[in-house]
Scaffold this motif. Structure first.
Motif, short mmCIF file in Angstrom:
data_model
loop_
_atom_site.label_atom_id
_atom_site.label_comp_id
_atom_site.label_asym_id
_atom_site.label_seq_id
_atom_site.Cartn_x
_atom_site.Cartn_y
_atom_site.Cartn_z
N ARG A 193 47.96 -41.26 60.76
CA ARG A 193 47.93 -40.44 59.49
C ARG A 193 46.88 -39.62 59.46
NH1 ARG A 193 45.13 -41.64 55.26
NH2 ARG A 193 44.72 -43.84 56.01
N VAL A 194 47.07 -38.24 59.21
CA VAL A 194 46.02 -37.37 59.10
C VAL A 194 45.32 -37.63 57.54
CG1 VAL A 194 45.25 -34.88 58.69
CG2 VAL A 194 47.16 -35.63 60.49
N ALA A 195 44.12 -37.90 57.65
CA ALA A 195 43.30 -38.19 56.40
C ALA A 195 42.46 -37.11 55.89
CB ALA A 195 42.16 -39.46 56.63
N ALA A 196 42.12 -36.18 56.71
CA ALA A 196 41.44 -34.87 56.49
C ALA A 196 41.50 -34.06 57.81
CB ALA A 196 39.82 -35.42 56.15
N PHE B 191 51.62 -32.37 57.97
CA PHE B 191 50.20 -32.87 58.29
C PHE B 191 49.42 -33.81 56.71
CE2 PHE B 191 49.15 -29.60 61.61
CZ PHE B 191 49.91 -30.02 62.39
N GLY B 192 50.17 -33.10 55.84
CA GLY B 192 49.87 -33.82 54.63
C GLY B 192 48.84 -33.05 53.79
N ALA B 193 49.07 -33.29 52.47
CA ALA B 193 48.26 -32.58 51.28
C ALA B 193 46.82 -33.36 51.29
CB ALA B 193 49.11 -32.61 49.92
N VAL B 194 46.21 -33.29 52.15
CA VAL B 194 44.99 -33.96 52.57
C VAL B 194 43.63 -32.86 52.37
CG1 VAL B 194 46.01 -35.89 54.08
CG2 VAL B 194 44.72 -33.72 54.90
N PRO B 195 42.52 -33.40 52.08
CA PRO B 195 41.16 -32.48 52.06
C PRO B 195 40.90 -31.73 53.20
CG PRO B 195 40.75 -34.64 51.16
CD PRO B 195 42.03 -34.60 51.73
N ARG B 196 40.93 -30.49 53.35
CA ARG B 196 40.65 -29.74 54.50
C ARG B 196 39.09 -29.08 54.16
NH1 ARG B 196 45.61 -25.83 54.76
NH2 ARG B 196 44.65 -24.93 56.40
N ASP C 279 34.06 -39.05 53.33
CA ASP C 279 35.04 -39.80 54.01
C ASP C 279 35.06 -41.32 52.86
OD1 ASP C 279 36.76 -41.72 55.42
OD2 ASP C 279 35.01 -42.20 56.79
N PRO C 280 35.43 -41.10 51.77
CA PRO C 280 35.10 -41.97 50.76
C PRO C 280 35.78 -43.42 50.85
CG PRO C 280 36.72 -40.44 49.74
CD PRO C 280 36.26 -39.85 51.20
N ASP C 281 36.79 -43.36 51.61
CA ASP C 281 37.44 -44.72 52.06
C ASP C 281 37.02 -45.41 53.25
OD1 ASP C 281 39.20 -44.54 49.71
OD2 ASP C 281 40.56 -43.35 50.96
N GLY C 282 35.99 -44.51 53.89
CA GLY C 282 35.26 -45.05 55.14
C GLY C 282 36.05 -45.63 56.33
N GLU C 283 37.20 -44.56 56.56
CA GLU C 283 38.41 -44.84 57.40
C GLU C 283 38.10 -43.93 58.77
OE1 GLU C 283 42.07 -44.51 55.43
OE2 GLU C 283 41.54 -42.31 54.98
#
Length: 248
Positions: free
Chosen positions: A62-65, A82-87, A134-138
């Protein structure tokens, strides 16, 4: 074409166009079973972006950023799957996007893109410091190296656990140093040389360097020395006499 591992949890996929690389830095598996990842410079043609999305599903990633290393159009692409994630991009690169948006849009539209890809083009936000948020530390640990070689606000991504340097459009085996920015047309040989020295400590520690165009290498020092010689020759008013010029 497919993603290929160059180090643990660092995958590279190479486009048919200009040997352009896309990089996937993958984090640990989550409870959902899908692994989060940072996607860097996905490129190039729409069918390649679509194929990349298919492969992410198959790999349960899963693309997180997203990260754009610089504000040239082939490094600002995205696909809705790719998703509506931060870029992210550097603050200076995002300024280039804002001030030259008409030029960038004209180039990408000339390629006959799908409307969904055009709508997501260059939708990058400015980084506040030298880390990808990386607020979720992932995501994998990383450090950003910002300089002005090749393009204003160019970023390299250092992945210390994998000892991989994602160099953007530098340290290539197929593309010589290009000190003239393709958007502004400005040439800054001194700034390019300074950018190489910003990368030097990371090159010294890297097991693998991934250029934005070309082949990942375990001989990063050789690439750095070649680029230094090239720029030093230009600074001295000499022909660099580099085989990469003949290949372009």
């Amino acid at each position: 074409m497919t993603f290929r591992a160059v180090a643990p949890d660092v995958l590279v996929r190479t486009s048919r166009r200009d040997v352009t690389t896309s990089v996937l830095a993958v984090g640990p598996r989550r409870a959902t079973g899908r692994r989060p990842a940072l996607l860097v410079d996905p490129a190039w043609d729409d069918d390649e972006l679509e194929g990349m999305a298919d492969e992410l599903v198959a790999r349960q990633v899963r693309v997180a950023a997203g990260l754009s290393t610089h504000a040239h159009h082939d490094h600002l692409l995205w696909h809705p799957r790719f998703g509506a994630v931060p870029r992210w991009a550097s603050s200076r690169a995002t300024e280039v996007v804002r001030s030259h948006r008409d030029v960038l849009d004209a180039v990408v539209r000339s390629e006959g893109r799908q409307e969904a890809v055009l709508e997501l083009f260059a939708a990058v936000a400015a980084l506040a410091d030298d880390r990808v948020p990386d607020p979720d530390g992932e995501l994998p640990r990383s450090e950003l190296v910002v300089h002005d070689a090749h393009a204003p606000g160019h970023v390299a991504l250092w992945l210390p656990d994998a000892r991989v340097l994602v160099a953007g459009d530098m340290l290539s085996d197929v593309e010589p140093p290009l000190p003239a920015d393709e958007i502004s047309g400005d040439t800054d040989l001194v700034g390019y040389r300074e950018g190489l020295e910003r990368l030097a400590p990371y090159v010294a520690r890297a097991d693998v360097v991934v250029p934005g165009h070309g082949t990942p290498t375990r001989h990063a020092g050789t690439r750095l020395d070649a680029d230094r010689r090239y720029v030093d020759a230009l600074l001295a008013g000499r022909d660099p006499d580099d085989p990469r010029d003949a290949a372009r």
